[in-house]
Design a protein around this motif. Structure first.
Motif, mmCIF file in Angstrom:
data_model
loop_
_atom_site.group_PDB
_atom_site.id
_atom_site.type_symbol
_atom_site.label_atom_id
_atom_site.label_comp_id
_atom_site.label_asym_id
_atom_site.label_seq_id
_atom_site.Cartn_x
_atom_site.Cartn_y
_atom_site.Cartn_z
ATOM 1 N N LEU A 1 34.078 11.214 13.230
ATOM 2 C CA LEU A 1 35.198 10.586 13.926
ATOM 3 C C LEU A 1 36.126 9.852 12.956
ATOM 4 O O LEU A 1 36.928 9.017 13.363
ATOM 5 C CB LEU A 1 34.701 9.589 14.970
ATOM 6 N N ALA A 2 35.986 10.147 11.653
ATOM 7 C CA ALA A 2 36.810 9.444 10.666
ATOM 8 C C ALA A 2 37.884 10.355 10.115
ATOM 9 O O ALA A 2 37.646 11.529 9.853
ATOM 10 C CB ALA A 2 35.935 8.938 9.522
ATOM 11 N N ALA B 1 40.351 6.152 14.712
ATOM 12 C CA ALA B 1 39.354 7.224 14.761
ATOM 13 C C ALA B 1 40.051 8.579 14.863
ATOM 14 O O ALA B 1 41.174 8.684 15.372
ATOM 15 C CB ALA B 1 38.423 7.028 15.954
ATOM 16 N N GLU B 2 39.378 9.591 14.372
ATOM 17 C CA GLU B 2 39.875 10.969 14.430
ATOM 18 C C GLU B 2 39.061 11.656 15.515
ATOM 19 O O GLU B 2 37.839 11.800 15.380
ATOM 20 C CB GLU B 2 39.629 11.629 13.073
ATOM 21 N N VAL B 3 39.690 12.056 16.629
ATOM 22 C CA VAL B 3 38.896 12.572 17.750
ATOM 23 C C VAL B 3 39.307 13.966 18.199
ATOM 24 O O VAL B 3 38.822 14.454 19.224
ATOM 25 C CB VAL B 3 38.943 11.592 18.955
ATOM 26 N N GLU B 4 40.161 14.631 17.446
ATOM 27 C CA GLU B 4 40.578 15.972 17.859
ATOM 28 C C GLU B 4 39.405 16.958 17.826
ATOM 29 O O GLU B 4 39.167 17.695 18.781
ATOM 30 C CB GLU B 4 41.732 16.484 16.978
ATOM 31 N N GLU B 5 38.680 16.960 16.703
ATOM 32 C CA GLU B 5 37.557 17.897 16.603
ATOM 33 C C GLU B 5 36.502 17.552 17.649
ATOM 34 O O GLU B 5 35.909 18.439 18.268
ATOM 35 C CB GLU B 5 36.949 17.854 15.193
ATOM 36 N N LEU B 6 36.298 16.268 17.864
ATOM 37 C CA LEU B 6 35.336 15.835 18.881
ATOM 38 C C LEU B 6 35.719 16.376 20.258
ATOM 39 O O LEU B 6 34.869 16.906 21.000
ATOM 40 C CB LEU B 6 35.284 14.298 18.922
ATOM 41 N N VAL C 1 34.518 3.421 7.724
ATOM 42 C CA VAL C 1 33.324 3.949 8.376
ATOM 43 C C VAL C 1 33.559 5.414 8.731
ATOM 44 O O VAL C 1 34.687 5.847 8.920
ATOM 45 C CB VAL C 1 32.987 3.126 9.645
ATOM 46 N N ASN C 2 32.475 6.156 8.788
ATOM 47 C CA ASN C 2 32.515 7.570 9.168
ATOM 48 C C ASN C 2 31.580 7.750 10.359
ATOM 49 O O ASN C 2 30.426 8.156 10.207
ATOM 50 C CB ASN C 2 32.065 8.432 7.977
ATOM 51 N N PRO C 3 32.044 7.434 11.567
ATOM 52 C CA PRO C 3 31.171 7.513 12.745
ATOM 53 C C PRO C 3 30.780 8.962 13.004
ATOM 54 O O PRO C 3 31.618 9.853 12.901
ATOM 55 C CB PRO C 3 32.044 6.988 13.888
ATOM 56 N N GLN C 4 29.529 9.183 13.357
ATOM 57 C CA GLN C 4 29.023 10.530 13.571
ATOM 58 C C GLN C 4 28.659 10.722 15.037
ATOM 59 O O GLN C 4 27.810 10.000 15.564
ATOM 60 C CB GLN C 4 27.765 10.761 12.720
ATOM 61 N N ALA C 5 29.294 11.706 15.651
ATOM 62 C CA ALA C 5 28.886 12.104 17.003
ATOM 63 C C ALA C 5 27.898 13.252 16.846
ATOM 64 O O ALA C 5 28.255 14.294 16.291
ATOM 65 C CB ALA C 5 30.097 12.542 17.821
#
Lengths: 292, 292, 292, 292
Positions: free
Chosen positions: A46-47, B252-257, B286-290
């Motif tokens: 999510l980064a 946060a980057e949520v497109e791929e999610l 931080v690099n949050p992991q789903a």
């Protein structure tokens, strides 16, 4: 409004010393619920990717907007502040910064001035020979301005020769003696524009400086960029600095100086060069003073 | 060519240990000649003015190209290099950097969560309360993605309400339970373009998070910019972070999610948040992991 | 008191916009008086010499107190502050910082993994091949803790062999399979004390990792320091990282992990490695999570 | 040996462009094996806690070894290096660094010289009034050394008065005129040792400077530390700098100057102050030159 805000708040909910806030809401049950979602091990970040910006400046810097030579972060010193202060991040060799090159700055065939092996002179932890330590006491000498293009600027990519320096010297009415500082005006600001290539010194011009035993070079131009001589791409740096041991002031500002010289009809002056007394560096910002 | 260069050189002229190069040419006579030029005390600087660049980023940064969140200087570690390494200069709160806000980041009326006086919590030398220390062990919980504009983006300056979150939750097929992390997609990248003002959370949306007892907020949108509520300009930061004590993942980057969730037909996942174990800071990359 | 202070002040003396203060007192007469004092050109610096501190850390750092891996400057954001923030200066390879080495970190004979010329992989402006870009999506795999000295620590300078890893693996009750992460406990903190030389991996131990096809190495020990093998001074870095292409987590903290494993009677776990999503670096701080 | 190394290597195993090395070994099976280990959600960090070091220096710095005023990272510029260069991180107000305080450095009651509101003069992105911009052209004036303890040092915590300055002025044989720079020698280096408290200027001494209309103060002592006057803890900074608008050179080195003055029997000199031409800062390193 304040009522709404206060009603919404968690201040006090987990005690007056709490530092975890809503993370206190994550219980064993929350965790079990969470683990149950991890079934395949497929992972999504999510980064945003972080592309670091290079701190490198100068002719060989990456394309794009140039890195600033000095960056400033204002420091917090209390509420109200006790004093105002900052941290500065400095890249001394940035062409936008007037700076003094130490003799060690440019190696030649694995050696630095006056013939010392590079690995002996420079280590990953600092410079042991040929650094700014040599300038720590300041330099005081006579400076003479040679204006190569009075009221104008040199043509793009112009290769400056000894004859050009001779002609400008004659116009100045002074003769450069051993130990004098040579101050050059070409009428240019640093440019990376391919349509406006910088003029610069040739090997012949550096030979002229050697013959006159110049002590310090300062100029608004230095080495041509791109190079005008494939054999010696940077005559002023590779020969003048590295071989002659002649310190260079890169990126000098000489427009006001040229105006004052013209106004006074005098192209010689007392030149005081006193950079911060920094030891062991390859270059240091400086504010050279021409005193009339 | 090498002959010319060697002939020009001063290597050896002042001994094998010399560090002063052509500065050796400045003698008492040179000095006398120089002093004679200083007659009036008129001074001219030969240095370009240095305008330092501010390291500040984010919505309140100065106009102009944005400061990079991470800058890199490649390090010299010998010739040949023993290893490759760098120094990084990091400004954690830069909106181009996905980061976790510590509870102390935003003060309210001179206090920080959970009601501690600011001067006690933060000193010029660091943070004593409410810092990233709370995140040092990592956070593991369930995350649920609420996509506010599936396949599209929210309108500019759109004020997100609790009703919007309710609707997206229904679409997700999950219900957010106490301790869960809320992951929001608005379809936006950080923008400072006045023609494209960022949408953002209202007080009403934050009240929704309080009611559901969300533990962590992560989103590609956060507070609207410019503000959509003059009374509480930054509801998510001023109430969510400061009052609720709810850590925020900014940028946060949520497109791929969103794509993976759509593909799997599953909008809940294991969320692992493990920033560098940095104590005493106000924010940390931080690099949050789903994990599915 | 305030009266005294006010009486002493110059506020207003040179107008409300003045920025030069008492420098306004320097007149032509002052200057003439000053120049008259410069008779010989003898120069004395009034500045303390500045010895810059090296930012280099690690086994090859200069003697003296170690450089900190992360430095923090609290930022001024107004009075009262709008938010609290900082600038961080980070040296990722500092041994006091748990970090993930990128494959490019160690060159071998002018090449980096998988045989790319160094000059092609690394330039002064950044890393083009083998950088932390490879870790940007995080790593999720099984980790197995091999405790080489349960309840104790390895002897100083102990050379760890494949047989030692075999014995610890048997004690663990697990077998390391291809793709698993090897987590090693030696019972050491980084030491530069010559009386307490660090133990470390031998070529034989790295051959064991190659045979088992380990994907990631994490340990509180790594390469011995000083080296125990003159032919390959840094087997884990020069072979494991550079030749095998096996990322290394330097300076892992494994004491709590060993306690939890002992308590649960289980030495295998889910290992999540998600450093900041930084591209193009040679190393990056990381907070690896062992999840049970 | 090289055979062993080559046999061990993975160069080529995943193609010539591979950047993931042994991470390629992590397959779906590895992942499944890993996920099976996450049963309870208990999390253990494998990272050492990072305590960031504060960059703050000076009298109010945290206990412990003092922060260095200048830090240097030698830069990689290729193999072999094209040139040697560095990045410097500078904290101008560090007492180990001879620097020039800008008028804005110390606020009084929310205002800075000459009565401008602090919030107007300083913003999070830089300084708009009273900064080092005022020094950008250099300062040239007469300096007079007043040696308060010839051949000795002042007693610890000694409060310097106007009478002390009078006495030293008489010994010097010069009279300080309006616009002159006052250079003070107390025989001290900066000390934070409680057993050796620094002597310093009193309000009375600053009143003397106001009466004589001193333009610049430079000294190896400044304000006493700890303070000797509870009502005005820092007379030189709070009145001299902030109220008089008199720039201060903190941490001057005056031992060599005192020797030269004694040798020449002359305590007046040309003083050239030309710090790097940095605009918008609160302080800047400087190498003041006393020219005889």
């Amino acid at each position: 409004m304040t009522d709404t805000v206060d009603r919404l708040g968690n201040w006090g909910r987990w005690g007056p010393d709490d530092e975890r806030g809503t993370l206190n809401l994550i219980t064993d049950e929350t965790c079990a619920r969470a683990l149950a979602e991890a079934r395949t091990g497929r992972c999504v970040s999510l980064a945003k990717p972080i592309e670091p910006a290079s701190m490198m400046g100068g002719p060989f810097a990456p394309p794009g907007p140039p890195s600033p030579p000095v960056q400033q972060a204002m420091l917090y010193t209390g509420t109200p502040p006790m004093g105002l202060a900052e941290v500065l991040v400095v890249t001394p060799h940035n062409p936008g910064l007037t700076h003094l090159d130490a003799l060690v700055h440019i190696p030649v065939d694995g050696h630095v001035y006056p013939g010392r092996p590079l690995a002996e002179a420079v280590t990953p932890t600092g410079v042991r020979h040929g650094s700014t330590t040599a300038f720590a006491d300041g330099v005081l000498t006579r400076g003479v301005l040679l204006d190569l293009a009075p009221g104008d600027r040199l043509p793009p990519a112009y290769p400056v020769t000894g004859a050009d320096l001779d002609a400008a010297e004659q116009r100045s009415g002074h003769r450069l003696e051993p130990g004098d500082a040579l101050v050059v005006r070409g009428g240019w600001n640093f440019s990376r524009d391919p349509a406006n290539p910088m003029p610069g010194m040739t090997v012949d011009a550096v030979a002229w400086m050697r013959q006159r035993d110049i002590s310090v070079y300062a100029g608004d131009i230095g080495d041509a960029h791109p190079s005008v001589d494939p054999q010696v791409p940077l005559p002023l740096h590779m020969i003048g600095l590295a071989r002659l041991g002649m310190p260079l002031i890169d990126g000098a500002e000489v427009e006001e100086l040229a105006e004052v010289c013209a106004e006074l009809g005098r192209y010689a002056f007392l030149l005081s060069i006193a950079p911060p007394r920094l030891r062991g560096a390859t270059g240091v910002p400086v504010n050279p003073q021409a005193i009339f």
